[in-house]
Design a protein around this motif. Sequence first.
Motif, mmCIF file in Angstrom:
data_model
loop_
_atom_site.group_PDB
_atom_site.id
_atom_site.type_symbol
_atom_site.label_atom_id
_atom_site.label_comp_id
_atom_site.label_asym_id
_atom_site.label_seq_id
_atom_site.Cartn_x
_atom_site.Cartn_y
_atom_site.Cartn_z
ATOM 1 N N THR A 74 109.231 53.242 31.333
ATOM 2 C CA THR A 74 108.471 52.018 31.560
ATOM 3 C C THR A 74 109.397 50.850 31.259
ATOM 4 N N VAL A 75 109.629 49.990 32.255
ATOM 5 C CA VAL A 75 110.692 48.993 32.156
ATOM 6 C C VAL A 75 110.131 47.576 32.153
ATOM 7 N N VAL A 76 110.634 46.773 31.229
ATOM 8 C CA VAL A 76 110.448 45.325 31.249
ATOM 9 C C VAL A 76 111.785 44.717 31.636
ATOM 10 N N ALA A 77 111.781 43.874 32.656
ATOM 11 C CA ALA A 77 113.002 43.251 33.168
ATOM 12 C C ALA A 77 112.938 41.748 32.926
ATOM 13 N N VAL A 78 113.947 41.237 32.244
ATOM 14 C CA VAL A 78 114.034 39.803 31.956
ATOM 15 C C VAL A 78 115.043 39.178 32.912
ATOM 16 N N GLU A 79 114.611 38.186 33.664
ATOM 17 C CA GLU A 79 115.505 37.487 34.590
ATOM 18 C C GLU A 79 114.980 36.072 34.832
ATOM 19 N N PRO A 80 115.676 35.062 34.315
ATOM 20 C CA PRO A 80 115.182 33.690 34.464
ATOM 21 C C PRO A 80 115.419 33.065 35.837
ATOM 22 N N ALA A 81 116.261 33.656 36.671
ATOM 23 C CA ALA A 81 116.541 33.074 37.990
ATOM 24 C C ALA A 81 115.529 33.603 39.006
ATOM 25 N N ALA A 82 114.727 32.703 39.549
ATOM 26 C CA ALA A 82 113.681 33.104 40.491
ATOM 27 C C ALA A 82 114.268 33.778 41.724
ATOM 28 N N MET A 84 116.885 35.673 41.907
ATOM 29 C CA MET A 84 117.218 37.059 41.578
ATOM 30 C C MET A 84 115.958 37.928 41.529
ATOM 31 N N ARG A 85 114.897 37.400 40.967
ATOM 32 C CA ARG A 85 113.645 38.159 40.938
ATOM 33 C C ARG A 85 113.144 38.423 42.353
ATOM 34 N N ALA A 86 113.343 37.452 43.250
ATOM 35 C CA ALA A 86 112.946 37.639 44.649
ATOM 36 C C ALA A 86 113.786 38.722 45.311
ATOM 37 N N GLU A 87 115.083 38.759 45.011
ATOM 38 C CA GLU A 87 115.943 39.812 45.557
ATOM 39 C C GLU A 87 115.469 41.186 45.075
ATOM 40 N N ALA A 88 115.064 41.260 43.818
ATOM 41 C CA ALA A 88 114.569 42.532 43.279
ATOM 42 C C ALA A 88 113.315 42.992 44.016
ATOM 43 N N ARG A 89 112.399 42.066 44.265
ATOM 44 C CA ARG A 89 111.172 42.431 44.984
ATOM 45 C C ARG A 89 111.489 42.918 46.397
ATOM 46 N N THR A 90 112.495 42.310 47.020
ATOM 47 C CA THR A 90 112.874 42.688 48.379
ATOM 48 C C THR A 90 113.505 44.071 48.419
ATOM 49 N N HIS A 91 114.393 44.355 47.484
ATOM 50 C CA HIS A 91 115.179 45.590 47.533
ATOM 51 C C HIS A 91 114.483 46.765 46.856
ATOM 52 N N TYR A 92 113.560 46.484 45.949
ATOM 53 C CA TYR A 92 112.856 47.561 45.249
ATOM 54 C C TYR A 92 111.355 47.284 45.270
ATOM 55 N N PRO A 93 110.756 47.307 46.472
ATOM 56 C CA PRO A 93 109.343 46.916 46.589
ATOM 57 C C PRO A 93 108.383 47.867 45.881
ATOM 58 N N ASP A 94 108.814 49.083 45.595
ATOM 59 C CA ASP A 94 107.931 50.051 44.938
ATOM 60 C C ASP A 94 108.073 50.054 43.421
ATOM 61 N N SER A 95 108.904 49.169 42.897
ATOM 62 C CA SER A 95 109.113 49.126 41.457
ATOM 63 C C SER A 95 107.827 48.762 40.721
ATOM 64 N N GLN A 96 107.624 49.436 39.587
ATOM 65 C CA GLN A 96 106.477 49.149 38.734
ATOM 66 C C GLN A 96 106.883 48.355 37.487
ATOM 67 N N ALA A 97 108.109 47.892 37.450
ATOM 68 C CA ALA A 97 108.596 47.160 36.280
ATOM 69 C C ALA A 97 107.840 45.851 36.089
ATOM 70 N N THR A 98 107.753 45.432 34.837
ATOM 71 C CA THR A 98 107.210 44.119 34.491
ATOM 72 C C THR A 98 108.368 43.135 34.450
ATOM 73 N N TRP A 99 108.348 42.141 35.328
ATOM 74 C CA TRP A 99 109.409 41.139 35.381
ATOM 75 C C TRP A 99 108.959 39.876 34.652
ATOM 76 N N LEU A 100 109.820 39.376 33.785
ATOM 77 C CA LEU A 100 109.525 38.183 33.000
ATOM 78 C C LEU A 100 110.581 37.111 33.218
ATOM 79 N N ASP A 101 110.130 35.899 33.395
ATOM 80 C CA ASP A 101 111.002 34.722 33.417
ATOM 81 C C ASP A 101 111.204 34.310 31.962
ATOM 82 N N ASP A 102 112.235 34.853 31.346
ATOM 83 C CA ASP A 102 112.473 34.650 29.915
ATOM 84 C C ASP A 102 113.969 34.547 29.684
ATOM 85 N N ARG A 103 114.367 34.176 28.472
ATOM 86 C CA ARG A 103 115.791 33.958 28.214
ATOM 87 C C ARG A 103 116.095 34.035 26.727
ATOM 88 N N LEU A 104 117.353 34.333 26.458
ATOM 89 C CA LEU A 104 117.873 34.203 25.106
ATOM 90 C C LEU A 104 118.024 32.724 24.764
#
Length: 211
Positions: A74-82, A84-104
Amino acid sequence: MSTGVPDNDALIGVYDRDARRLRTEWSAAEDSAVHSDKFVTFHAPYLPPPGGHALDIGAGYGAHVYGLESRGLTVVAVEPAAGMRAEARTHYPDSQATWLDDRLPGLAKVHALGRQFDFMLMNSVWMHLLPELRDQGMASLAALLAPGGKFSVLLRHGPAPADRPMHESDADPFLTLAENHGLSLIHREGNADEMGRDSVSFTRLILTKSG
Protein backbone atom coordinates in the motif's frame (compact mmCIF):
# COMPACT_ATOMS: atom_id res chain seq x y z
CA MET A 1 11.44 14.34 -7.95
CA SER A 2 10.77 17.33 -5.72
CA THR A 3 11.12 18.97 -2.39
CA GLY A 4 10.93 21.40 0.33
CA VAL A 5 9.74 24.75 1.51
CA PRO A 6 7.68 27.74 0.36
CA ASP A 7 10.84 29.34 -1.09
CA ASN A 8 11.05 26.31 -3.37
CA ASP A 9 7.78 27.10 -5.12
CA ALA A 10 9.72 28.36 -8.14
CA LEU A 11 11.74 25.14 -8.25
CA ILE A 12 8.62 23.00 -7.99
CA GLY A 13 7.20 25.12 -10.79
CA VAL A 14 10.02 23.94 -13.04
CA TYR A 15 9.15 20.29 -12.36
CA ASP A 16 5.49 21.14 -12.93
CA ARG A 17 6.05 22.98 -16.21
CA ASP A 18 8.61 20.55 -17.62
CA ALA A 19 7.15 17.31 -16.27
CA ARG A 20 6.69 15.63 -19.63
CA ARG A 21 10.15 16.57 -20.88
CA LEU A 22 11.79 15.45 -17.64
CA ARG A 23 9.86 12.18 -17.60
CA THR A 24 11.05 11.52 -21.15
CA GLU A 25 14.67 12.30 -20.20
CA TRP A 26 14.59 10.18 -17.04
CA SER A 27 13.07 7.18 -18.84
CA ALA A 28 15.27 7.45 -21.94
CA ALA A 29 18.02 5.19 -20.59
CA GLU A 30 15.67 2.20 -20.40
CA ASP A 31 12.02 1.26 -20.54
CA SER A 32 10.08 2.24 -17.42
CA ALA A 33 8.96 -1.34 -16.81
CA VAL A 34 12.55 -2.60 -17.01
CA HIS A 35 13.69 0.15 -14.66
CA SER A 36 10.90 -0.72 -12.24
CA ASP A 37 11.87 -4.40 -12.30
CA LYS A 38 15.50 -3.53 -11.53
CA PHE A 39 14.38 -1.29 -8.69
CA VAL A 40 12.22 -4.01 -7.14
CA THR A 41 14.91 -6.68 -7.56
CA PHE A 42 17.54 -4.54 -5.84
CA HIS A 43 15.22 -3.60 -2.98
CA ALA A 44 13.64 -7.04 -2.49
CA PRO A 45 15.67 -7.81 0.68
CA TYR A 46 14.48 -4.56 2.25
CA LEU A 47 10.79 -4.61 1.31
CA PRO A 48 8.03 -5.74 3.68
CA PRO A 49 5.70 -8.59 2.74
CA PRO A 50 2.53 -7.86 0.75
CA GLY A 51 0.16 -5.65 2.69
CA GLY A 52 2.97 -3.51 4.11
CA HIS A 53 2.96 0.27 3.91
CA ALA A 54 5.39 2.20 1.70
CA LEU A 55 6.08 5.91 1.29
CA ASP A 56 7.75 7.42 -1.81
CA ILE A 57 8.95 10.98 -1.17
CA GLY A 58 9.49 12.91 -4.37
CA ALA A 59 7.66 10.27 -6.39
CA GLY A 60 7.95 12.05 -9.75
CA TYR A 61 5.94 10.34 -12.46
CA GLY A 62 5.37 7.20 -10.42
CA ALA A 63 7.77 4.57 -11.81
CA HIS A 64 8.86 3.42 -8.35
CA VAL A 65 5.33 3.68 -6.99
CA TYR A 66 4.35 1.19 -9.68
CA GLY A 67 7.18 -1.10 -8.63
CA LEU A 68 6.18 -0.99 -4.99
CA GLU A 69 2.53 -1.66 -5.80
CA SER A 70 3.61 -4.65 -7.89
CA ARG A 71 4.91 -6.17 -4.64
CA GLY A 72 1.49 -5.88 -3.03
CA LEU A 73 2.35 -2.83 -0.93
CA THR A 74 0.00 0.00 0.00
CA VAL A 75 1.76 3.12 -1.26
CA VAL A 76 1.58 6.80 -0.36
CA ALA A 77 3.31 8.95 -2.97
CA VAL A 78 4.45 12.48 -2.15
CA GLU A 79 4.93 14.81 -5.13
CA PRO A 80 4.43 18.58 -4.95
CA ALA A 81 4.63 19.18 -8.72
CA ALA A 82 1.16 18.93 -10.25
CA GLY A 83 2.62 18.18 -13.68
CA MET A 84 4.45 15.14 -12.31
CA ARG A 85 1.30 13.87 -10.62
CA ALA A 86 -0.51 14.25 -13.96
CA GLU A 87 2.21 12.22 -15.70
CA ALA A 88 1.74 9.49 -13.09
CA ARG A 89 -2.01 9.36 -13.70
CA THR A 90 -1.39 9.11 -17.45
CA HIS A 91 1.24 6.36 -17.31
CA TYR A 92 -0.18 4.32 -14.41
CA PRO A 93 -3.96 4.74 -14.64
CA ASP A 94 -4.63 1.58 -12.62
CA SER A 95 -2.52 2.66 -9.66
CA GLN A 96 -4.21 2.57 -6.27
CA ALA A 97 -1.58 4.73 -4.58
CA THR A 98 -2.55 7.74 -2.49
CA TRP A 99 -0.90 10.81 -4.02
CA LEU A 100 -0.25 13.83 -1.81
CA ASP A 101 0.82 17.35 -2.69
CA ASP A 102 3.26 17.60 0.21
CA ARG A 103 6.89 18.51 0.84
CA LEU A 104 9.82 18.46 3.18
CA PRO A 105 10.79 19.51 5.76
CA GLY A 106 7.45 18.98 7.50
CA LEU A 107 5.56 16.47 5.34
CA ALA A 108 2.49 17.66 7.22
CA LYS A 109 -0.07 15.83 5.06
CA VAL A 110 1.78 12.54 5.44
CA HIS A 111 1.97 12.94 9.21
CA ALA A 112 -1.75 13.74 9.25
CA LEU A 113 -2.43 10.21 7.98
CA GLY A 114 -1.38 9.00 11.43
CA ARG A 115 0.66 6.01 10.29
CA GLN A 116 4.24 4.85 10.04
CA PHE A 117 5.75 3.10 7.05
CA ASP A 118 7.55 -0.22 6.69
CA PHE A 119 9.51 1.04 3.69
CA MET A 120 10.36 4.58 2.64
CA LEU A 121 12.02 5.80 -0.55
CA MET A 122 13.56 9.21 -1.24
CA ASN A 123 15.36 9.50 -4.58
CA SER A 124 17.20 12.69 -5.58
CA VAL A 125 15.31 14.98 -3.23
CA TRP A 126 17.73 15.89 -0.44
CA MET A 127 19.82 18.22 -2.64
CA HIS A 128 16.81 20.53 -2.95
CA LEU A 129 16.30 20.98 0.79
CA LEU A 130 18.07 23.98 2.32
CA PRO A 131 20.84 22.92 4.72
CA GLU A 132 19.30 24.88 7.59
CA LEU A 133 16.07 22.86 7.22
CA ARG A 134 17.67 19.44 7.07
CA ASP A 135 17.58 18.67 10.78
CA GLN A 136 13.83 19.33 10.79
CA GLY A 137 13.46 17.28 7.62
CA MET A 138 15.36 14.33 9.04
CA ALA A 139 13.32 14.42 12.24
CA SER A 140 10.15 14.31 10.14
CA LEU A 141 11.43 11.38 8.07
CA ALA A 142 12.62 9.38 11.07
CA ALA A 143 9.26 9.78 12.79
CA LEU A 144 7.48 8.31 9.77
CA LEU A 145 9.61 5.15 9.60
CA ALA A 146 8.20 2.22 11.55
CA PRO A 147 10.49 0.39 13.99
CA GLY A 148 12.37 -2.19 11.96
CA GLY A 149 11.43 -0.41 8.74
CA LYS A 150 13.83 0.34 5.89
CA PHE A 151 14.57 3.73 4.34
CA SER A 152 16.20 3.83 0.89
CA VAL A 153 17.81 7.13 -0.09
CA LEU A 154 19.49 8.17 -3.34
CA LEU A 155 21.79 11.17 -2.99
CA ARG A 156 22.80 13.10 -6.11
CA HIS A 157 26.30 14.53 -6.54
CA GLY A 158 27.49 16.93 -9.20
CA PRO A 159 26.64 20.25 -10.83
CA ALA A 160 23.04 21.43 -10.88
CA PRO A 161 21.07 22.18 -14.03
CA ALA A 162 20.74 25.91 -14.61
CA ASP A 163 17.00 25.93 -13.89
CA ARG A 164 17.07 23.71 -10.77
CA PRO A 165 19.20 24.96 -7.85
CA MET A 166 20.76 22.23 -5.72
CA HIS A 167 22.72 22.09 -2.48
CA GLU A 168 25.43 19.64 -1.52
CA SER A 169 24.12 16.22 -0.62
CA ASP A 170 27.21 14.36 0.52
CA ALA A 171 26.58 11.00 2.16
CA ASP A 172 28.61 11.47 5.35
CA PRO A 173 26.75 14.56 6.64
CA PHE A 174 23.48 12.89 5.73
CA LEU A 175 24.41 9.79 7.71
CA THR A 176 25.51 11.81 10.73
CA LEU A 177 22.16 13.57 10.75
CA ALA A 178 20.29 10.30 10.26
CA GLU A 179 22.14 8.67 13.16
CA ASN A 180 21.29 11.66 15.35
CA HIS A 181 17.64 10.85 14.73
CA GLY A 182 17.86 7.14 15.48
CA LEU A 183 18.52 5.71 12.03
CA SER A 184 21.41 3.38 11.23
CA LEU A 185 23.09 2.40 7.97
CA ILE A 186 22.81 -1.16 6.66
CA HIS A 187 23.92 -0.69 3.02
CA ARG A 188 25.87 1.88 1.01
CA GLU A 189 26.98 1.91 -2.61
CA GLY A 190 28.01 4.35 -5.29
CA ASN A 191 26.15 4.54 -8.60
CA ALA A 192 27.09 6.06 -11.93
CA ASP A 193 24.60 8.32 -13.66
CA GLU A 194 22.09 6.28 -15.67
CA MET A 195 21.87 9.16 -18.16
CA GLY A 196 25.59 8.91 -18.86
CA ARG A 197 26.69 12.26 -17.44
CA ASP A 198 30.32 11.99 -16.33
CA SER A 199 29.99 14.87 -13.87
CA VAL A 200 27.00 13.39 -12.03
CA SER A 201 27.02 10.42 -9.66
CA PHE A 202 24.86 9.01 -6.89
CA THR A 203 25.09 7.26 -3.54
CA ARG A 204 22.44 4.74 -2.50
CA LEU A 205 21.92 4.35 1.23
CA ILE A 206 19.66 1.89 3.04
CA LEU A 207 18.89 2.77 6.63
CA THR A 208 16.81 1.17 9.33
CA LYS A 209 15.22 2.15 12.61
CA SER A 210 15.63 -0.12 15.60
CA GLY A 211 12.42 -1.45 17.05
